[in-house]
Motif scaffolding. Sequence first.
Motif, PDB file in Angstrom:
ATOM      1  N   PRO A   1       8.100  -5.323  -2.876  1.00  0.00           N
ATOM      2  CA  PRO A   1       9.347  -5.402  -2.119  1.00  0.00           C
ATOM      3  C   PRO A   1       9.702  -6.868  -1.902  1.00  0.00           C
ATOM      4  CG  PRO A   1       7.528  -4.599  -0.728  1.00  0.00           C
ATOM      5  CD  PRO A   1       6.973  -4.829  -2.086  1.00  0.00           C
ATOM      6  N   ASN A   2      10.979  -7.132  -1.695  1.00  0.00           N
ATOM      7  CA  ASN A   2      11.418  -8.480  -1.360  1.00  0.00           C
ATOM      8  C   ASN A   2      11.149  -8.680   0.132  1.00  0.00           C
ATOM      9  OD1 ASN A   2      13.009 -10.642  -0.469  1.00  0.00           O
ATOM     10  ND2 ASN A   2      14.620 -10.247  -1.958  1.00  0.00           N
ATOM     11  N   TYR A   3      10.208  -9.534   0.453  1.00  0.00           N
ATOM     12  CA  TYR A   3       9.914  -9.843   1.853  1.00  0.00           C
ATOM     13  C   TYR A   3      10.321 -11.291   2.121  1.00  0.00           C
ATOM     14  CZ  TYR A   3       7.099  -5.575   2.691  1.00  0.00           C
ATOM     15  OH  TYR A   3       6.666  -4.274   2.864  1.00  0.00           O
ATOM     16  N   CYS A   4      11.358 -11.480   2.921  1.00  0.00           N
ATOM     17  CA  CYS A   4      11.824 -12.837   3.264  1.00  0.00           C
ATOM     18  C   CYS A   4      12.064 -13.656   2.005  1.00  0.00           C
ATOM     19  CB  CYS A   4      10.841 -13.520   4.214  1.00  0.00           C
ATOM     20  SG  CYS A   4      10.505 -12.536   5.688  1.00  0.00           S
ATOM     21  N   LEU A   5      12.748 -13.056   1.054  1.00  0.00           N
ATOM     22  CA  LEU A   5      13.127 -13.698  -0.218  1.00  0.00           C
ATOM     23  C   LEU A   5      11.912 -14.116  -1.053  1.00  0.00           C
ATOM     24  CD1 LEU A   5      16.143 -15.915   0.962  1.00  0.00           C
ATOM     25  CD2 LEU A   5      16.178 -13.573   0.093  1.00  0.00           C
ATOM     26  N   ALA A   6      10.830 -13.422  -0.906  1.00  0.00           N
ATOM     27  CA  ALA A   6       9.591 -13.746  -1.630  1.00  0.00           C
ATOM     28  C   ALA A   6       8.858 -12.440  -1.958  1.00  0.00           C
ATOM     29  CB  ALA A   6       8.728 -14.645  -0.754  1.00  0.00           C
TER      30      ALA A   6
ATOM     31  N   ALA B   1      12.651  -4.619  -5.133  1.00  0.00           N
ATOM     32  CA  ALA B   1      13.828  -4.080  -4.447  1.00  0.00           C
ATOM     33  C   ALA B   1      13.993  -4.814  -3.129  1.00  0.00           C
ATOM     34  CB  ALA B   1      13.653  -2.585  -4.190  1.00  0.00           C
ATOM     35  N   SER B   2      15.236  -4.896  -2.686  1.00  0.00           N
ATOM     36  CA  SER B   2      15.509  -5.540  -1.400  1.00  0.00           C
ATOM     37  C   SER B   2      16.520  -4.690  -0.653  1.00  0.00           C
ATOM     38  CB  SER B   2      16.095  -6.933  -1.633  1.00  0.00           C
ATOM     39  OG  SER B   2      17.394  -6.786  -2.168  1.00  0.00           O
ATOM     40  N   ALA B   3      16.774  -5.087   0.601  1.00  0.00           N
ATOM     41  CA  ALA B   3      17.830  -4.400   1.348  1.00  0.00           C
ATOM     42  C   ALA B   3      19.185  -4.844   0.783  1.00  0.00           C
ATOM     43  CB  ALA B   3      17.713  -4.720   2.816  1.00  0.00           C
ATOM     44  N   GLY B   4      19.381  -6.165   0.684  1.00  0.00           N
ATOM     45  CA  GLY B   4      20.685  -6.632   0.217  1.00  0.00           C
ATOM     46  C   GLY B   4      20.632  -7.944  -0.552  1.00  0.00           C
ATOM     47  N   ALA B   5      19.537  -8.678  -0.404  1.00  0.00           N
ATOM     48  CA  ALA B   5      19.453 -10.005  -1.023  1.00  0.00           C
ATOM     49  C   ALA B   5      19.058  -9.918  -2.502  1.00  0.00           C
ATOM     50  CB  ALA B   5      18.420 -10.838  -0.273  1.00  0.00           C
ATOM     51  N   SER B   6      19.229 -11.030  -3.183  1.00  0.00           N
ATOM     52  CA  SER B   6      18.790 -11.096  -4.575  1.00  0.00           C
ATOM     53  C   SER B   6      17.253 -11.015  -4.627  1.00  0.00           C
ATOM     54  CB  SER B   6      19.243 -12.427  -5.176  1.00  0.00           C
ATOM     55  OG  SER B   6      18.476 -12.732  -6.312  1.00  0.00           O
TER      56      SER B   6
ATOM     57  N   ASN C   1       0.819  -1.219   0.000  1.00  0.00           N
ATOM     58  CA  ASN C   1       0.000   0.000   0.000  1.00  0.00           C
ATOM     59  C   ASN C   1       0.853   1.269   0.000  1.00  0.00           C
ATOM     60  OD1 ASN C   1      -2.438  -1.382   0.087  1.00  0.00           O
ATOM     61  ND2 ASN C   1      -2.582  -1.311   2.315  1.00  0.00           N
ATOM     62  N   HIS C   2       2.073   1.158   0.512  1.00  0.00           N
ATOM     63  CA  HIS C   2       2.885   2.370   0.678  1.00  0.00           C
ATOM     64  C   HIS C   2       3.665   2.711  -0.602  1.00  0.00           C
ATOM     65  CE1 HIS C   2       5.621  -0.949   1.787  1.00  0.00           C
ATOM     66  NE2 HIS C   2       6.544  -0.197   1.232  1.00  0.00           N
ATOM     67  N   LYS C   3       4.092   3.956  -0.645  1.00  0.00           N
ATOM     68  CA  LYS C   3       4.817   4.425  -1.836  1.00  0.00           C
ATOM     69  C   LYS C   3       6.313   4.485  -1.532  1.00  0.00           C
ATOM     70  CE  LYS C   3       0.824   6.694  -3.788  1.00  0.00           C
ATOM     71  NZ  LYS C   3       0.171   7.924  -4.223  1.00  0.00           N
ATOM     72  N   GLY C   4       6.917   3.293  -1.527  1.00  0.00           N
ATOM     73  CA  GLY C   4       8.344   3.175  -1.227  1.00  0.00           C
ATOM     74  C   GLY C   4       9.156   3.015  -2.503  1.00  0.00           C
ATOM     75  N   THR C   5      10.243   2.264  -2.387  1.00  0.00           N
ATOM     76  CA  THR C   5      11.175   2.119  -3.512  1.00  0.00           C
ATOM     77  C   THR C   5      10.528   1.446  -4.719  1.00  0.00           C
ATOM     78  OG1 THR C   5      13.009   1.990  -1.977  1.00  0.00           O
ATOM     79  CG2 THR C   5      13.389   1.110  -4.182  1.00  0.00           C
ATOM     80  N   THR C   6       9.854   0.323  -4.471  1.00  0.00           N
ATOM     81  CA  THR C   6       9.314  -0.413  -5.617  1.00  0.00           C
ATOM     82  C   THR C   6       8.194   0.382  -6.288  1.00  0.00           C
ATOM     83  OG1 THR C   6       7.984  -1.711  -4.064  1.00  0.00           O
ATOM     84  CG2 THR C   6       9.987  -2.714  -4.872  1.00  0.00           C
ATOM     85  N   TYR C   7       7.417   1.102  -5.484  1.00  0.00           N
ATOM     86  CA  TYR C   7       6.380   1.963  -6.067  1.00  0.00           C
ATOM     87  C   TYR C   7       7.039   2.989  -7.003  1.00  0.00           C
ATOM     88  CZ  TYR C   7       3.235   5.857  -6.696  1.00  0.00           C
ATOM     89  OH  TYR C   7       2.495   6.853  -7.280  1.00  0.00           O
TER      90      TYR C   7
HETATM   91  C1  LIG Z   1       8.815  -7.918   6.294  1.00  0.00           C
HETATM   92  C2  LIG Z   1      10.072  -7.554   5.561  1.00  0.00           C
HETATM   93  C3  LIG Z   1      10.884  -8.562   5.090  1.00  0.00           C
HETATM   94  C4  LIG Z   1      12.051  -8.253   4.384  1.00  0.00           C
HETATM   95  N1  LIG Z   1      12.848  -9.270   3.930  1.00  0.00           N
HETATM   96  C5  LIG Z   1      13.985  -8.971   3.267  1.00  0.00           C
HETATM   97  C6  LIG Z   1      14.848 -10.014   2.810  1.00  0.00           C
HETATM   98  O1  LIG Z   1      14.589 -11.205   3.006  1.00  0.00           O
HETATM   99  N2  LIG Z   1      15.991  -9.674   2.157  1.00  0.00           N
HETATM  100  C7  LIG Z   1      16.325  -8.350   1.930  1.00  0.00           C
HETATM  101  O2  LIG Z   1      17.358  -8.096   1.334  1.00  0.00           O
HETATM  102  N3  LIG Z   1      15.497  -7.348   2.316  1.00  0.00           N
HETATM  103  C8  LIG Z   1      14.357  -7.614   2.988  1.00  0.00           C
HETATM  104  N4  LIG Z   1      13.526  -6.594   3.410  1.00  0.00           N
HETATM  105  C9  LIG Z   1      13.865  -5.186   3.047  1.00  0.00           C
HETATM  106  C10 LIG Z   1      13.043  -4.663   1.850  1.00  0.00           C
HETATM  107  O3  LIG Z   1      12.979  -5.617   0.809  1.00  0.00           O
HETATM  108  C11 LIG Z   1      13.680  -3.385   1.278  1.00  0.00           C
HETATM  109  O4  LIG Z   1      13.748  -2.395   2.287  1.00  0.00           O
HETATM  110  C12 LIG Z   1      12.944  -2.850   0.060  1.00  0.00           C
HETATM  111  O5  LIG Z   1      13.737  -1.865  -0.543  1.00  0.00           O
HETATM  112  C13 LIG Z   1      11.576  -2.271   0.453  1.00  0.00           C
HETATM  113  O6  LIG Z   1      10.885  -1.829  -0.719  1.00  0.00           O
HETATM  114  P1  LIG Z   1       9.670  -0.804  -0.574  1.00  0.00           P
HETATM  115  O7  LIG Z   1      10.291   0.537  -0.195  1.00  0.00           O
HETATM  116  O8  LIG Z   1       9.032  -0.768  -1.916  1.00  0.00           O
HETATM  117  O9  LIG Z   1       8.776  -1.314   0.487  1.00  0.00           O
HETATM  118  C14 LIG Z   1      12.391  -6.881   4.142  1.00  0.00           C
HETATM  119  C15 LIG Z   1      11.559  -5.870   4.646  1.00  0.00           C
HETATM  120  C16 LIG Z   1      10.415  -6.199   5.352  1.00  0.00           C
HETATM  121  C17 LIG Z   1       9.533  -5.084   5.864  1.00  0.00           C
END
Ligand SMILES: Cc1cc2nc3c(=O)[nH]c(=O)nc-3n(C[C@H](O)[C@H](O)[C@H](O)COP(=O)(O)O)c2cc1C
Length: 236
Positions: free
Chosen positions: A82-87, A122-127, A10-16
């Motif tokens: 967003p990448n949440y727990c590699l999914a 997008a993710s923090a660091g993972a693929s 719902n939020h307007k973050g990176t992937t949005y």
């Molecule tokens: C519930 C949750 C799970 C996440 N799991 C991962 C992960 O497994 N690996 C990773 O690299 N980043 C993970 N992240 C970080 C997000 O993927 C990352 O901050 C992404 O840029 C968020 O995109 P958004 O701004 O569109 O929400 C997670 C974040 C959240 C809130």
Amino acid sequence: MKIVMIHGQNHKGTTYHMGRGLAEKLAAEADITEFFLPRDLNHFCLGCYACIQDETKCPYWNEKKVMLDAMEAADLLIFTTPNYCLAPSGAMKSFLDLTFDCWMVHRPKAWMFTKRAVVLSASAGASCKKAMGTIKDSLLYWGVPCIKTFGLPVQAPSWDAIKPEKKTKIEQRLTRLARQLNTTKPPRIHFKTRFLFLVMRKMHSAGWDSSPVEKQYWAERGWLGKARPWQSTKTL
Ligand SMILES: Cc1cc2nc3c(=O)[nH]c(=O)nc-3n(C[C@H](O)[C@H](O)[C@H](O)COP(=O)(O)O)c2cc1C
């Protein structure tokens, strides 16, 4: 070009912002329709199998129909998650579950075979491969013949926190994607889609359906014979 965006959040973050950035390179504001999940389809599949007999019997059909109608009218579908727990996000996964009856193994929609799609993550660091792969699988089995992906570890919790050099990289990649997608030609039907269609056709011909309704659906469209969904979208 008409674009439908399905955001797995719902939020307007990176992937949005990645998705919106791409859409705005290709279409005017008025031609971009956005759906946010869970806001616009706040349900989980119940596993009731009602859709297998009749898609309109899904308890969430009215909301699903709004999204499917918009997708049908679009030239390009953009999925962001967003990448949440590699999914993908749970909300995006729920949406995919709620469209499982559109897979070729059941009752694919002819118009799906005429669409182009992009999956962005997008993710923090993972693929982002697995997150995007889950969405890509549904699109492939829906029949969408052209699916592009772009995922990036951004090491930032929000769009504003992304380093300028990363944003430049994102911008360059989106520009390249926009160039590839800026076409009015119908997408090419590649070997993978043709092959999957033929395998599913064989299954439906043999009666290996989840319901007799599925074989009837394929037969009515002539798909058990020589007709192919990418040749005509008259029969949905
Ligand atoms: C519930 C949750 C799970 C996440 N799991 C991962 C992960 O497994 N690996 C990773 O690299 N980043 C993970 N992240 C970080 C997000 O993927 C990352 O901050 C992404 O840029 C968020 O995109 P958004 O701004 O569109 O929400 C997670 C974040 C959240 C809130």
